[in-house]
Design an enzyme around this catalytic site. Structure first.
Site, short mmCIF file in Angstrom:
data_model
loop_
_atom_site.label_atom_id
_atom_site.label_comp_id
_atom_site.label_asym_id
_atom_site.label_seq_id
_atom_site.Cartn_x
_atom_site.Cartn_y
_atom_site.Cartn_z
N ASP A 26 0.84 -1.19 0.00
CA ASP A 26 0.00 0.00 0.00
C ASP A 26 0.88 1.24 0.00
O ASP A 26 1.63 1.48 0.94
CB ASP A 26 -0.90 -0.02 1.25
CG ASP A 26 -1.83 1.17 1.31
OD1 ASP A 26 -1.39 2.26 1.72
OD2 ASP A 26 -3.01 1.01 0.95
N TYR A 31 3.28 9.89 -0.95
CA TYR A 31 4.41 9.37 -0.19
C TYR A 31 5.73 9.52 -0.94
O TYR A 31 6.80 9.31 -0.37
CB TYR A 31 4.20 7.90 0.16
CG TYR A 31 2.96 7.58 0.96
CD1 TYR A 31 2.31 8.55 1.72
CD2 TYR A 31 2.41 6.30 0.94
CE1 TYR A 31 1.17 8.25 2.44
CE2 TYR A 31 1.27 5.99 1.66
CZ TYR A 31 0.65 6.97 2.40
OH TYR A 31 -0.48 6.66 3.10
N LYS A 56 -2.68 5.79 -4.30
CA LYS A 56 -3.74 6.75 -3.97
C LYS A 56 -3.57 8.07 -4.71
O LYS A 56 -2.45 8.50 -5.01
CB LYS A 56 -3.74 7.03 -2.46
CG LYS A 56 -3.79 5.77 -1.60
CD LYS A 56 -3.78 6.11 -0.12
CE LYS A 56 -3.57 4.88 0.73
NZ LYS A 56 -2.16 4.43 0.70
N HIS A 87 -7.34 9.54 -1.71
CA HIS A 87 -6.66 9.52 -0.42
C HIS A 87 -7.46 10.24 0.66
O HIS A 87 -7.52 9.79 1.81
CB HIS A 87 -5.27 10.15 -0.57
CG HIS A 87 -4.29 9.67 0.45
ND1 HIS A 87 -2.93 9.72 0.25
CD2 HIS A 87 -4.44 9.12 1.68
CE1 HIS A 87 -2.30 9.24 1.31
NE2 HIS A 87 -3.19 8.87 2.19
#
Length: 287
Positions: A26, A31, A56, A87
């Site tokens: 995930d 990120y 996401k 998200h």
């Protein structure tokens, strides 16, 4: 892999997790580690069909869903994406300002653009993250494809029983992020959880993850330590008495609360990314 950046560190984390048996990964555009995640997956030798890959849509990309997905798809470079999540429900413009609930693109408009991605053959399913009953009630009457997943903060201090019941009634699977809390989480020292861990001769982390799976949710813990990764895979089956004891923890004074985020404020009220917790539909205490 809910950390921002740390690309090579993330890549090694994925390699280690694959080695010990993990197959669900995930990540997220926000990120900034999709490229490293994809590299580790491709070079692992594990058949793509055995891997479940989630990424996401960033808040700042709600106005450009197709372009944002294509960018994530290219960075991952893993044939296809199994699950693509919105998200957060709130969009942000290029400056980081959160759009008001009625400003375009609303999360309904964003979701409709996500639905179109299913026709590309590059993503198998779509879902959401950080949605509440309140935001679902605003979304579901206006869309064609029901989200397959809602990824939210879930653990014994925040079991979100009403949301679990609601999502089950709509055919939406709940996935738990921060199922162990965060670093120095009070969950690790909670008297009930410690007592149960000692009874079974396991770690408190195993108790928390076993409880999460036993209640019918998925859990996505994060660790880069090989020993802990191995331990977390050894799921614990709780007896009914211990399962119910953990279910009751949130009813203790001061224990129905968020332990994953630091409290932020929006217009003087608790909030996150420009929306108040009231606007997000969150109703619990905060550390």
């Amino acid at each position: 892999m809910g950390s921002y950046g740390e690309g090579e560190r993330c890549e090694q984390m994925v390699r280690t997790a694959l080695k010990v048996g993990y197959r669900h990964f995930d990540t997220a555009a926000g990120y900034e580690n999709e490229e490293y995640t994809g590299k580790a997956l491709r070079e692992s030798g594990v058949p793509r069909s055995e891997i479940f890959l989630t990424t996401k849509l960033a808040n700042t990309d709600h106005h450009r869903v197709k372009e944002a997905f294509e960018a994530s798809f290219a960075r991952l470079n893993c044939e296809y994406v199994d699950l693509y999540l919105m998200h957060w429900p709130q969009a942000q413009d290029e400056t980081g300002r959160a759009l008001k609930q009625e400003e375009s693109p609303t999360f309904v408009e964003t979701w409709r653009e996500m639905e179109k991605l299913l026709d590309t053959g590059k993503v198998k399913s779509i879902g959401v993250s950080n949605f509440s009953i309140k935001t679902f009630d605003a979304l579901l009457p206006h869309i064609k494809v029901v989200p397959v997943v809602n990824q939210v903060q879930l653990h014994p201090y925040l079991p979100q029983l009403d949301l679990l019941k609601y999502c089950n009634s709509k055919g939406i699977h709940l996935t738990a992020y921060s199922p162990l809390g965060q670093t120095d989480s009070p969950l690790f020292t909670d008297e009930t959880i410690v007592r149960i861990a000692e009874k079974y001769g396991v770690t408190t982390g195993q108790v928390l993850l076993g409880w999460g799976v036993q209640r019918g949710t998925s859990v996505v813990p994060k660790s880069e330590k090989e020993e802990r990764l191995r331990t977390n895979l050894k799921l614990l089956k709780l007896d009914s008495e211990d399962f119910e004891a953990i279910n009751a923890i949130h009813r203790q004074p001061g224990k129905n609360k968020n332990v994953a985020f630091h409290m932020g404020y929006v217009d003087g009220k608790p909030g996150m990314f420009g929306w108040t917790y009231e606007q997000l539909g969150w109703d619990y205490d905060y550390d």
